[in-house]
Design a protein around this motif. Structure first.
Motif, PDB file in Angstrom:
ATOM      1  N   ASP A   1      -1.777  60.022  42.274  1.00  0.00           N
ATOM      2  CA  ASP A   1      -2.113  61.396  42.366  1.00  0.00           C
ATOM      3  C   ASP A   1      -1.065  62.304  42.033  1.00  0.00           C
ATOM      4  N   LYS A   2       0.012  61.974  42.994  1.00  0.00           N
ATOM      5  CA  LYS A   2       1.281  62.862  42.768  1.00  0.00           C
ATOM      6  C   LYS A   2       2.134  62.792  41.346  1.00  0.00           C
ATOM      7  N   TYR A   3       2.229  61.931  40.798  1.00  0.00           N
ATOM      8  CA  TYR A   3       2.943  61.735  39.571  1.00  0.00           C
ATOM      9  C   TYR A   3       2.134  62.011  38.119  1.00  0.00           C
TER      10      TYR A   3
ATOM     11  N   ASP B   1       0.221  62.966  35.211  1.00  0.00           N
ATOM     12  CA  ASP B   1       0.005  64.327  34.520  1.00  0.00           C
ATOM     13  C   ASP B   1      -0.757  64.141  33.337  1.00  0.00           C
TER      14      ASP B   1
ATOM     15  N   ARG C   1      -2.150  57.501  46.396  1.00  0.00           N
ATOM     16  CA  ARG C   1      -1.373  58.909  46.717  1.00  0.00           C
ATOM     17  C   ARG C   1      -0.315  59.104  45.493  1.00  0.00           C
ATOM     18  N   LEU C   2       0.421  57.909  45.410  1.00  0.00           N
ATOM     19  CA  LEU C   2       1.530  57.930  44.406  1.00  0.00           C
ATOM     20  C   LEU C   2       1.050  58.555  43.065  1.00  0.00           C
TER      21      LEU C   2
END
Length: 211
Positions: free
Chosen positions: A168-170, A172, A165-166
């Motif tokens: 995917d969140k950060y 880029d 999850r982390l």
């Protein structure tokens, strides 16, 4: 002096593993001459000098200063690092490749990842030192006790979900100025400490106990 140096050259690795040279490196955490080291390690000065030349040739010790004593110049040396790690690249042809393993529960995959980390971080430290820049890293080290194997498996599964999850969140992937980072999360049993045999006050059979 560096805190930790990673040895990548096979010849340097071989030189560092010699028991006498290991003891010399340990003693050279503080500067010393061949004469001083001979006293510390209990060997003839000529033999110590021979090993010092080998260590210096491989970049494991370095000259700190030269002192003139009569007609003799005394060379004072120091280890280039307080501690050393041998990189898997020193055994490149037989070092483990993480790509050979796909099971995230495999201890061999964990070892391969650890070896890759030593190799990559060692090179990053050397590059940062050469360019006089700081190296941005982060690590977590701790212990956790599981009541059952099922709880351990549940923890691993939940940890994987949260890490994903982390990421995917950060993450880029399209950033032109972004810098890729390696993320490794590991879980393994703690080694059991072997306790030393307890001293007893029992007297030896046939001998009187000291009073």
């Amino acid at each position: 002096m560096q805190e930790i140096a990673v040895i990548e050259d096979p010849a340097a690795a071989e030189a560092s593993l010699d028991p006498i040279r290991t003891s010399i490196l340990r003693e050279l955490a503080r500067p010393g001459s061949a004469t001083q080291l001979a006293v510390r390690v209990g060997l003839p000065r000529q033999k110590v000098n021979y090993h010092l030349k080998a260590l210096e040739r491989h970049g494991l010790v370095e000259l700190v200063e030269e002192r003139r004593k009569g007609n003799v110049t005394e060379r004072v040396l120091q280890a280039t690092a307080a501690s050393y790690l041998i990189s898997p690249s020193a055994l490149a042809s037989i070092s483990p490749d993480p790509r050979r393993f796909s099971d995230r529960f495999s201890a061999f995959w964990l070892l391969a990842l650890a070896g890759r980390m030593v190799r990559e971080v060692g090179k990053l430290i050397a590059g940062a030192a050469a360019s006089r820049q700081k190296l941005a890293t982060f690590a977590i080290d701790g212990e956790i006790t599981f009541r059952t194997a099922a709880e351990r498996a549940a923890f691993a599964e939940e940890l994987g979900v949260e890490v994903t999850r982390l990421v995917d969140k950060y993450h880029d992937a399209g950033s032109p100025q972004g810098r890729r980072h390696r993320l490794v999360v590991a879980l393994h049993p703690v080694l059991k400490e072997t306790s030393a045999p307890k001293a007893t006050n029992e007297s030896t059979p046939g001998k009187e106990q000291d009073k």
